[in-house]
Design an enzyme around this catalytic site. Structure first.
Site, short mmCIF file in Angstrom:
data_model
loop_
_atom_site.label_atom_id
_atom_site.label_comp_id
_atom_site.label_asym_id
_atom_site.label_seq_id
_atom_site.Cartn_x
_atom_site.Cartn_y
_atom_site.Cartn_z
N HIS A 1 5.14 -5.45 0.37
CA HIS A 1 3.89 -5.69 -0.35
C HIS A 1 3.58 -4.51 -1.24
O HIS A 1 3.95 -3.38 -0.95
CB HIS A 1 2.75 -5.99 0.61
CG HIS A 1 2.58 -4.96 1.69
ND1 HIS A 1 3.37 -4.95 2.82
CD2 HIS A 1 1.72 -3.92 1.82
CE1 HIS A 1 3.00 -3.95 3.59
NE2 HIS A 1 2.01 -3.29 3.01
N HIS B 1 0.47 -2.57 -3.04
CA HIS B 1 -0.97 -2.36 -3.08
C HIS B 1 -1.39 -2.08 -4.52
O HIS B 1 -0.81 -1.20 -5.18
CB HIS B 1 -1.36 -1.11 -2.27
CG HIS B 1 -1.14 -1.22 -0.80
ND1 HIS B 1 -2.13 -1.57 0.09
CD2 HIS B 1 -0.04 -0.98 -0.05
CE1 HIS B 1 -1.65 -1.55 1.32
NE2 HIS B 1 -0.38 -1.19 1.27
P1 AMP Z 1 0.79 -1.08 4.85
O1 AMP Z 1 0.14 -0.09 5.77
O2 AMP Z 1 1.23 -0.50 3.54
O3 AMP Z 1 1.89 -1.85 5.55
O4 AMP Z 1 -0.35 -2.09 4.45
C1 AMP Z 1 -0.68 -3.21 5.19
C2 AMP Z 1 -1.99 -3.67 4.65
O5 AMP Z 1 -2.21 -5.02 5.06
C3 AMP Z 1 -3.21 -2.87 5.13
O6 AMP Z 1 -3.82 -2.23 4.01
C4 AMP Z 1 -4.10 -3.91 5.77
O7 AMP Z 1 -5.47 -3.72 5.50
C5 AMP Z 1 -3.59 -5.20 5.17
N1 AMP Z 1 -3.80 -6.39 5.99
C6 AMP Z 1 -3.43 -6.58 7.28
N2 AMP Z 1 -3.77 -7.82 7.69
C7 AMP Z 1 -4.36 -8.43 6.63
C8 AMP Z 1 -4.93 -9.73 6.42
N3 AMP Z 1 -4.96 -10.66 7.39
N4 AMP Z 1 -5.44 -10.01 5.21
C9 AMP Z 1 -5.43 -9.09 4.22
N5 AMP Z 1 -4.90 -7.86 4.35
C10 AMP Z 1 -4.37 -7.52 5.54
#
Ligand code: AMP
Length: 145
Positions: free
Chosen positions: A99, A101
């Site tokens: 993903h 950001h």
């Molecule tokens: P990372 O730490 O780069 O793997 O980012 C994962 C991101 O996913 C975090 O910023 C979380 O806030 C986001 N996240 C986790 N679960 C959800 C969800 N159900 N809907 C939207 N964002 C999410």
């Protein structure tokens, strides 16, 4: 095993979607490091940057500038944007589905120029506020297509 983003892509759990096509999905990050914080993900299960084939990279990465422009256009107070992808647990990746950001920046956001997407502001956001932000970005994506 399906990760949380697979479940969002499959419609099994809700998300504030801002854009969807056959290959990618973009939705608000629940943590909202800043208002408008959006994630862009491939629908195909790609674990991390090391796992991309060329076709999936094209489909996802070509969308980054388009989505960035839509986010910026969604709110005149957005003056910049951080784009970040964490790859591997040692780099802070917590969801093992690639993903990207997109974190809007505001002149008065009082954050450092560099930031990791680990600041959780979800307690400040009501469902209506998430939806309002998602609608604004989705409208700009529609306009920019
Ligand atoms: P990372 O730490 O780069 O793997 O980012 C994962 C991101 O996913 C975090 O910023 C979380 O806030 C986001 N996240 C986790 N679960 C959800 C969800 N159900 N809907 C939207 N964002 C999410």
């Amino acid at each position: 095993m399906a990760d949380i983003f697979d479940k969002i892509i499959a419609g099994e759990i809700p998300a504030y979607k801002v854009y969807e096509d056959d290959d990618v999905l973009a939705f608000l990050d629940i943590s909202q490091v800043t208002p408008g914080h959006t994630l862009l993900v491939p629908k195909k299960h790609v674990a991390d940057i090391f796992d991309y084939d060329d076709q999936t990279a094209r489909e996802v990465l070509l969308k980054l500038p388009i989505l960035a422009r839509a986010i910026k256009a969604s709110n005149p107070a957005i003056t910049g944007i951080n784009i970040q992808s964490n790859n591997g647990p040692s780099a802070g990746q917590t969801v093992i589905h690639s993903h990207w950001h997109l974190i809007p920046r505001y002149d008065d956001d009082n954050l450092n120029a560099q930031l990791a997407p680990t600041i959780d502001h979800s307690a400040d956001f009501t469902p209506a506020r998430y939806q309002e932000i998602a609608n604004q970005i989705a409208k700009e994506m529609e306009a920019g297509k």
